[in-house]
Structures are given as C-alpha cells and as structure tokens.
Design a protein around this motif. Structure first.
Motif, PDB file in Angstrom:
ATOM      1  N   THR A  81      29.698  45.762  42.340  1.00  0.00           N
ATOM      2  CA  THR A  81      28.194  45.502  41.797  1.00  0.00           C
ATOM      3  C   THR A  81      27.194  46.190  42.899  1.00  0.00           C
ATOM      4  N   VAL A  89      34.829  46.955  39.767  1.00  0.00           N
ATOM      5  CA  VAL A  89      33.494  47.444  39.704  1.00  0.00           C
ATOM      6  C   VAL A  89      32.694  46.826  40.908  1.00  0.00           C
ATOM      7  N   ASP A 132      39.335  42.313  41.977  1.00  0.00           N
ATOM      8  CA  ASP A 132      38.305  41.737  41.789  1.00  0.00           C
ATOM      9  C   ASP A 132      37.356  42.308  40.475  1.00  0.00           C
ATOM     10  N   VAL A 189      34.850  40.813  38.742  1.00  0.00           N
ATOM     11  CA  VAL A 189      33.905  39.946  38.676  1.00  0.00           C
ATOM     12  C   VAL A 189      32.797  40.548  37.725  1.00  0.00           C
ATOM     13  N   CYS A 190      32.586  42.025  37.996  1.00  0.00           N
ATOM     14  CA  CYS A 190      31.464  42.761  37.269  1.00  0.00           C
ATOM     15  C   CYS A 190      32.289  43.625  36.353  1.00  0.00           C
ATOM     16  N   ARG A 217      33.335  41.628  51.470  1.00  0.00           N
ATOM     17  CA  ARG A 217      33.677  40.048  51.611  1.00  0.00           C
ATOM     18  C   ARG A 217      35.010  39.844  51.193  1.00  0.00           C
ATOM     19  N   ALA A 238      34.159  35.724  37.234  1.00  0.00           N
ATOM     20  CA  ALA A 238      33.330  34.562  37.064  1.00  0.00           C
ATOM     21  C   ALA A 238      32.505  34.682  35.938  1.00  0.00           C
ATOM     22  N   MET A 256      37.997  34.711  44.285  1.00  0.00           N
ATOM     23  CA  MET A 256      38.722  35.501  45.330  1.00  0.00           C
ATOM     24  C   MET A 256      39.515  34.810  46.485  1.00  0.00           C
ATOM     25  N   SER A 316      32.815  29.728  41.413  1.00  0.00           N
ATOM     26  CA  SER A 316      32.083  31.036  41.207  1.00  0.00           C
ATOM     27  C   SER A 316      33.290  32.119  41.297  1.00  0.00           C
ATOM     28  N   GLY A 317      32.600  33.347  41.467  1.00  0.00           N
ATOM     29  CA  GLY A 317      33.718  34.556  41.486  1.00  0.00           C
ATOM     30  C   GLY A 317      33.969  34.602  43.240  1.00  0.00           C
ATOM     31  N   THR A 318      33.416  33.844  43.958  1.00  0.00           N
ATOM     32  CA  THR A 318      33.649  34.086  45.311  1.00  0.00           C
ATOM     33  C   THR A 318      34.991  33.255  45.499  1.00  0.00           C
ATOM     34  N   PHE A 372      31.230  43.780  47.873  1.00  0.00           N
ATOM     35  CA  PHE A 372      32.127  42.905  47.772  1.00  0.00           C
ATOM     36  C   PHE A 372      33.453  43.045  47.966  1.00  0.00           C
ATOM     37  N   GLN A 399      29.520  33.915  34.867  1.00  0.00           N
ATOM     38  CA  GLN A 399      28.318  34.573  34.518  1.00  0.00           C
ATOM     39  C   GLN A 399      28.254  35.863  34.306  1.00  0.00           C
ATOM     40  N   LYS A 400      29.312  36.728  34.384  1.00  0.00           N
ATOM     41  CA  LYS A 400      29.213  38.168  34.287  1.00  0.00           C
ATOM     42  C   LYS A 400      29.622  38.495  33.034  1.00  0.00           C
ATOM     43  N   THR A 420      38.004  46.088  44.357  1.00  0.00           N
ATOM     44  CA  THR A 420      37.077  45.736  43.493  1.00  0.00           C
ATOM     45  C   THR A 420      36.963  46.576  42.313  1.00  0.00           C
TER      46      THR A 420
HETATM   47  C1  LIG Z   1      29.341  38.644  41.185  1.00  0.00           C
HETATM   48  C2  LIG Z   1      30.366  39.103  41.996  1.00  0.00           C
HETATM   49  C3  LIG Z   1      30.897  38.490  43.117  1.00  0.00           C
HETATM   50  C4  LIG Z   1      30.614  37.178  43.539  1.00  0.00           C
HETATM   51  O1  LIG Z   1      30.720  36.128  42.297  1.00  0.00           O
HETATM   52  P1  LIG Z   1      29.902  34.916  42.612  1.00  0.00           P
HETATM   53  O2  LIG Z   1      29.932  33.854  41.457  1.00  0.00           O
HETATM   54  O3  LIG Z   1      28.397  35.183  42.773  1.00  0.00           O
HETATM   55  O4  LIG Z   1      30.537  34.080  43.784  1.00  0.00           O
HETATM   56  C5  LIG Z   1      32.096  39.053  43.510  1.00  0.00           C
HETATM   57  N1  LIG Z   1      32.494  40.266  43.332  1.00  0.00           N
HETATM   58  C6  LIG Z   1      31.808  40.981  42.556  1.00  0.00           C
HETATM   59  C7  LIG Z   1      32.476  42.303  41.915  1.00  0.00           C
HETATM   60  C8  LIG Z   1      30.687  40.598  41.888  1.00  0.00           C
HETATM   61  O5  LIG Z   1      30.082  41.327  41.143  1.00  0.00           O
END
Ligand SMILES: *Cc1c(COP(=O)(O)O)cnc(C)c1O
Length: 386
Positions: free
Chosen positions: A134, A132, A159, A161-162, A87, A182, A62, A57-59, A84, A184-185, A130
């Motif tokens: 989220t 963006v 990061d 991810v978004c 995190r 990740a 990271m 996943s995105g996590t 995030f 799925q974004k 980060t």
């Molecule tokens: C969704 C997201 C994550 C986490 O990704 P996962 O696939 O849910 O672990 C981390 N950082 C940002 C900015 C996100 O939007």
C-alpha cells in the motif's frame, strides 16, 4: 478514496448499525457461520482450508501468521516491496526468526532469479510477501511466488490487506498457505476484524511448534470457535466483534452476488477492480502524471500511487478535499513528499460517478496548483472504460 478504511455499501452499513448483538444470538451465529463459508469462496480456497475471523486489525492478522507458523530459530525469506513488508520483517525478527530479505528499488519488485538465489544460498521454512504494498501501489506476482514456495517445499504467506477480494488470488490452485487481510480494505467492512485463511499445511505448521504462540493469537485456541460457528453453534473464547461480523456477512454476500459484464461473484468483482483501475490510470496518463510503480504491470488495481508533477506538492491534497474527495499522502519511508495515493477498491468500484468525481477533483486541484491539466479530457479518458 484512501486505501482504507474505505467507503462501505449501504447494505453493509445497515448490517453494522444495530445495537450490539449477543455472540450467542441465533442470527449472529448464522452470520458468523456463513461468513466463514463465504470466505473460502472469496479467497478461492479449498474446502479443507481454515478461515479465521478475529477481532483486530491487519497488523494482528500478520502477527498471527508469523507466530503460528514459525518459532525462534526457524528461517524465513521476506520479499520486501515497501512499508508493510518492513513491518512483516520486523515481526519475524521479534519472533526470533532468522531472516533473509530480498528487496528492490522503490516502485519495483525483486526478480524471480534474485529470490531463487536467496533460497539456494540459505534454505528457509517460509516465504512472506505483500500482495499489494500500500505504500508504493506495487503488486507482486503472487502466483510465481507460490510456485517458488512449492518448488522449494516451504510455506508461503501473503499479506493481502490491500488486495484480498480485489486482486486475483487463487489460494488453493496456487497452493498458498496463508492469505490474510483486514476488514477495512477491499473486503469493505469498517475497521476491526483480522481475517485470514490457512491451508492444511499451515495448520500442520502450528501443530508442529514446540512452544505455543501468545494465547490470544493462537490458532489452536481459535480453531474450536471457528468450527463451532461453522457448525452453527455458539461458542466462546474471547468476545467476537459482533457488529463487525454481521457487517462482514453482508459484505461477503454482496461480493459473491455481484454481477459484472457477464460474470458473477469474486471473478466479477476482480474484473470490475481491473476496469476501475484502468479507468483511473487512463485519467492519470491524460493528465501527464507518472505512477510510483516502475512499470504498468506492477501497478495494483486497488490504488494509484501518483507522483506529484513538477511544481506541485502535498498542499494539493487539501484542494482535492475541498471538492469532497479524500485521498492519502505518501507512505514510503523517505519518499512521502513525492507522491500521493488514491484508493479505488470495494464498493466504490461499483459507482462510476464516484470514480469520475475523484478524477475531476484531482485534475482541478492540479490545475489550481499550476499544472497544465485538461480536466475534461481526463474525465473522458476514465469514463471510456467504465
Ligand atoms: C493497511 C495494511 C496493513 C495494516 O493493516 P491495519 O489494519 O492498519 O493494521 C498491512 N498490510 C497492508 C498491505 C496494508 O495495506
């Protein structure tokens, strides 16, 4: 219309929906190899950069960045813009990294001067940000943070991810060291892949660690696998998510072939996200709504974080859903009940009718909840951009 998992294109779905391919099948090897090559293009990264495609996943992406770049006792600065970033800071703390955090009020970003002061006060080995966040819909100025990192000769990690594949990011030109996301974004694949590109400097940082990271996260274990697939040879360290890699290949190819208003590829894709975001924001303004980001230039193109107007609360989300549109609630700690989030990234930005359906659903639900909403004016305001 949530900020991930997002709607995927029919082509991506078709590539995904097959009996599980072998990780050594010839067409799988080809798809893995070309995904690695296409990631460099989508990331705007140089030929000497190293993409990684890992089940996760995105996590997990990271965590990989954290533990391959730094070891206990080293120092990092976290540019904290929300959930995030918190995190990322916690991961660094658990790694034993000494942390400086520079934050801002919710919906804002730390000033460049504030970041400089922090770097002057306490030298660090890496800056984490980060792109963006989220939780707030706030986009940082990644180019400026890259500049700062170069000026202070430290690593920069984003990061994305978004953001990746939707927001402008020139990995090699700006000199960023890790840009991670990740599947799925905005990359537009079902959940299950951790994706990142590392600069040569980032790979050197891994080589310089005195203790290796946990084995399954170690770039050094994964590097020969990535190299093998890029050379179109099968290889094995830990089974790749084969259906997802096939879907990734389809999505990256679609992104790079995308044509929009005279451009082609990733720049076309980024422009289309900008236009979609402008359209959605025009609708929100027409509806008299305010965004969570403090100023327009901080508002991301991948999602809208929208304050509930006076007298409206989260019960409105069910009425949006009734109209066939799923949006997300708030996420920022302590502020979850104040706003909701509408994702507009990936395949959906190529479908104006879906964007307009979303505007209509939100506007009608607001009207149901007593907000003075001119539904047709909102739809029209958005349509003008598309
Ligand atoms: C969704 C997201 C994550 C986490 O990704 P996962 O696939 O849910 O672990 C981390 N950082 C940002 C900015 C996100 O939007």
């Amino acid at each position: 219309m949530i900020p991930g998992p997002i709607e995927v294109s029919p082509t991506v779905l078709e590539a995904f929906e097959t009996p599980p391919p072998s990780h050594l099948a010839a067409d799988f090897i080809e798809n893995f190899g070309s995904s690695i090559e296409m990631m460099r293009q989508v990331w705007c990264a140089g030929p000497d950069s190293q993409p990684f495609v890992i089940a996760g996943s995105g996590t997990i992406a990271m965590e990989m960045a954290v533990c391959n770049l730094l070891e206990p006792g080293q120092r990092a600065l976290v540019v904290n813009t929300g959930y995030f970033s918190d995190r990322m800071a916690e991961m660094l703390r658990r790694r034993g990294v000494q942390l400086t955090e520079v934050g801002a009020r919710p919906g804002q970003v730390p000033s460049v001067d504030g970041l400089k002061q922090a770097l002057e006060a306490r030298p660090v080995d890496a800056i984490f940000a980060t792109h963006v966040d989220t939780s707030t819909g706030v986009r940082i100025d990644a180019e400026t943070i890259c500049e700062l990192a170069r000026q202070y000769d430290v690593l920069s990690v984003f990061d994305g991810v978004c953001a990746t594949a939707a927001e402008a990011f020139q990995m090699s030109e700006w000199g960023a060291d890790v840009y991670l996301t990740a599947s799925q974004k905005a990359v537009g694949v079902p959940p299950g892949l951790a994706l990142m590109v590392a600069s040569p400097r980032a790979m050197e940082a891994r080589a310089a660690l005195s203790e290796p990271p946990p084995m399954s996260l170690d770039w050094r274990e994964w590097l020969p696998i990535m190299n093998a697939y890029e050379e179109r040879r099968g290889s094995y360290f830990s089974t790749p998510a084969t259906n997802l890699v096939n879907a990734l290949e389809a999505s990256l190819a679609e992104i790079l072939a995308y044509e929009y208003r005279g451009e082609r590829g990733i720049s076309a894709r980024i422009n289309a996200h900008q236009v979609a975001a402008d359209a959605m924001r025009a609708a929100w303004t027409t509806l008299g709504l305010e965004l969570f980001p403090a100023t327009d230039d901080l508002a991301a193109n991948t999602l809208s974080a929208i304050m509930y107007p006076e007298g409206v609360d989260a019960s409105m989300l069910a009425d949006i859903k009734k109209r066939g549109v799923i949006v997300a609630g708030g996420l920022y700690p302590g502020r979850k009940q104040d706003y909701f989030r509408v994702g507009h990234m990936g395949h959906v930005i190529t479908l104006p009718e879906e964007l307009l359906k979303t505007v209509r659903a939100v506007a009608e639900a607001l009207a149901d909840h007593g907000h003075d909403a001119d539904v047709e004016a909102a739809v029209e305001a958005a349509a003008k951009h598309l």
